[in-house]
Design an enzyme around this catalytic site. Structure first.
Site, PDB file in Angstrom:
ATOM      1  N   ASP A 178     -52.908 -51.975 -52.927  1.00  0.00           N
ATOM      2  CA  ASP A 178     -51.731 -51.122 -53.109  1.00  0.00           C
ATOM      3  C   ASP A 178     -51.692 -50.098 -51.978  1.00  0.00           C
ATOM      4  O   ASP A 178     -52.395 -49.098 -52.043  1.00  0.00           O
ATOM      5  CB  ASP A 178     -51.810 -50.442 -54.474  1.00  0.00           C
ATOM      6  CG  ASP A 178     -50.607 -49.570 -54.792  1.00  0.00           C
ATOM      7  OD1 ASP A 178     -49.632 -49.568 -54.022  1.00  0.00           O
ATOM      8  OD2 ASP A 178     -50.665 -48.880 -55.825  1.00  0.00           O
ATOM      9  N   GLU A 212     -45.697 -43.036 -49.862  1.00  0.00           N
ATOM     10  CA  GLU A 212     -45.108 -43.566 -51.092  1.00  0.00           C
ATOM     11  C   GLU A 212     -45.826 -43.031 -52.317  1.00  0.00           C
ATOM     12  O   GLU A 212     -45.195 -42.742 -53.338  1.00  0.00           O
ATOM     13  CB  GLU A 212     -45.152 -45.105 -51.081  1.00  0.00           C
ATOM     14  CG  GLU A 212     -44.380 -45.775 -52.211  1.00  0.00           C
ATOM     15  CD  GLU A 212     -45.171 -45.961 -53.502  1.00  0.00           C
ATOM     16  OE1 GLU A 212     -44.564 -46.324 -54.533  1.00  0.00           O
ATOM     17  OE2 GLU A 212     -46.409 -45.750 -53.488  1.00  0.00           O
ATOM     18  N   GLU A 213     -47.148 -42.924 -52.219  1.00  0.00           N
ATOM     19  CA  GLU A 213     -47.949 -42.548 -53.388  1.00  0.00           C
ATOM     20  C   GLU A 213     -47.703 -41.110 -53.854  1.00  0.00           C
ATOM     21  O   GLU A 213     -48.102 -40.741 -54.954  1.00  0.00           O
ATOM     22  CB  GLU A 213     -49.444 -42.752 -53.097  1.00  0.00           C
ATOM     23  CG  GLU A 213     -49.848 -44.192 -52.820  1.00  0.00           C
ATOM     24  CD  GLU A 213     -49.763 -45.105 -54.035  1.00  0.00           C
ATOM     25  OE1 GLU A 213     -49.431 -44.616 -55.133  1.00  0.00           O
ATOM     26  OE2 GLU A 213     -50.012 -46.312 -53.874  1.00  0.00           O
ATOM     27  N   HIS A 322     -54.635 -48.908 -59.006  1.00  0.00           N
ATOM     28  CA  HIS A 322     -55.134 -47.543 -58.808  1.00  0.00           C
ATOM     29  C   HIS A 322     -56.573 -47.381 -59.289  1.00  0.00           C
ATOM     30  O   HIS A 322     -56.966 -46.332 -59.787  1.00  0.00           O
ATOM     31  CB  HIS A 322     -54.211 -46.511 -59.480  1.00  0.00           C
ATOM     32  CG  HIS A 322     -52.952 -46.268 -58.722  1.00  0.00           C
ATOM     33  ND1 HIS A 322     -52.206 -45.115 -58.864  1.00  0.00           N
ATOM     34  CD2 HIS A 322     -52.308 -47.009 -57.793  1.00  0.00           C
ATOM     35  CE1 HIS A 322     -51.145 -45.177 -58.072  1.00  0.00           C
ATOM     36  NE2 HIS A 322     -51.190 -46.324 -57.420  1.00  0.00           N
TER      37      HIS A 322
END
Length: 355
Positions: A178, A212-213, A322
């Protein structure tokens, strides 16, 4: 031992340490593998990378995959040289303790371990609690604050020291699938289109987005800059094929089942239909997911840029999102690249996705 060979571009992205706001290592990999194949190449103030093919084409098609990952940022050093931190992105606090980490400093990487009070030193009530961030520290084996600050600085970032490894066949684990897989997909799709000298109707801009996170920040600014008519975002999605995942609540998607094509208000219906048509034409396996609200991906920012963008979202199935050991089938990644290539070739000159 797996005999599967992972692409060098992807493995280098997975090796890169690139928490949100500190994406330099991932940028360098994207520059190395994508820039030589682009007709034009640029960066911006947020660190995004823009690779363009067929600059005179219309409409403008944007591919977006974010290259940032979760991390930690050093906020305080106590008198004994232990480091305290805040989290970058959405961490599960129950799994931070007892991890090896690598801190990126001006003088190179510094290794450490996340520590907290051992279970033997807790009472029954303490053992039931998830530790708070300020109750966990990073131990770099420094003897004092002064010694620690010679090696690290406030604001340095850290990532888990968990590297990419194939488990079985094409299934691998890494700390940051991710969304290194997404950045790989948008870059690799452009590279393949260039190598096959594809006749594109659209102008294609493949963007490796940042931050993005922490709120799809790179996608917000890059979508404004590119001003696309149509866009595909790619991220990871939850594979729900493991224990303790109720399909009635989370839908049914599986590792190895192919890219996940999203439906819902974040998605332009013409783009969704075209993605399914492209998958069928190229005999690419695919799965479906439904999301009734703006998705937790770059797609939510891109759709709302300027006067609005016809947006699609494709996700790569992933288990244990995550965590330090996310799991992905690299065949799903390969099929996602193929789908993006097919979609780019399907867009005709002058085509509109308005509805």
């Amino acid at each position: 031992m797996s005999n599967y060979v992972a692409p060098a571009f992807l493995t280098e992205l997975l090796r890169a340490k690139s928490p949100s706001g500190a994406e330099a290592q991932a940028q360098a990999v994207y520059d190395q593998f994508v820039q030589p194949h682009a007709d034009a190449y640029a960066n911006d103030a947020l660190g995004c990378r823009y690779a363009t093919l067929n600059a005179k084409g219309a409409p403008t098609l944007m591919f977006a995959g974010h290259m940032d990952e979760l991390g930690l940022i050093i906020t305080y050093v106590n008198k004994d040289g232990y480091l305290y931190f805040d989290t970058i992105g959405g961490h599960d606090l129950s799994i931070i303790s007892g991890r090896r980490v690598i801190i990126q400093t001006a003088n190179g990487p510094v290794k450490g371990v996340t520590g907290k009070r051992a279970i033997h030193l807790m009472d029954d009530e303490d053992r039931k609690k998830v530790p708070k961030k300020h109750e966990i520290w990073i131990d770099i084996a420094a003897g004092s604050k002064a010694e620690a600050l010679k090696r690290v600085a406030i604001g340095d970032v850290a990532t888990y020291d968990h590297e990419f490894e194939l488990i079985h066949g094409s299934v691998g684990t890494a700390r940051a699938f991710d969304n290194k897989v997404g950045a790989y997909v948008v870059g690799e799709a452009l590279v393949r289109l260039k190598k096959e000298k594809a006749k594109l109707g659209a102008k294609l801009v493949s963007v490796a987005t940042t931050q993005e996170e922490i709120g799809v920040r790179g996608a917000t600014t890059s979508a404004f800059a590119v001003d696309p008519h149509v866009a595909l975002a790619v991220d990871v999605g939850h594979a729900t094929d493991h224990p303790d995942c109720d399909n009635r609540r989370f839908g049914e998607t599986k590792l190895g089942g192919g890219p996940i094509i999203c439906r819902g208000p974040n998605i332009n219906p013409k783009v969704y239909t075209r993605l399914v048509e492209c998958a069928k034409k190229a005999k690419i396996p695919y799965q479906l997911e439904a999301d009734p609200r703006p998705t937790g991906t770059d797609a939510r920012a891109i759709q709302m840029a300027r006067g609005g963008v016809a947006c699609g979202l494709v996700s790569i199935p992933l288990r244990y999102m995550h965590t330090p050991s996310e799991v992905v089938d690299l065949e799903d990644v390969e099929n996602c690249v193929k789908l993006f290539v097919e979609f780019a070739k399907s867009v005709k000159g002058g085509e509109s996705f308005n509805w």
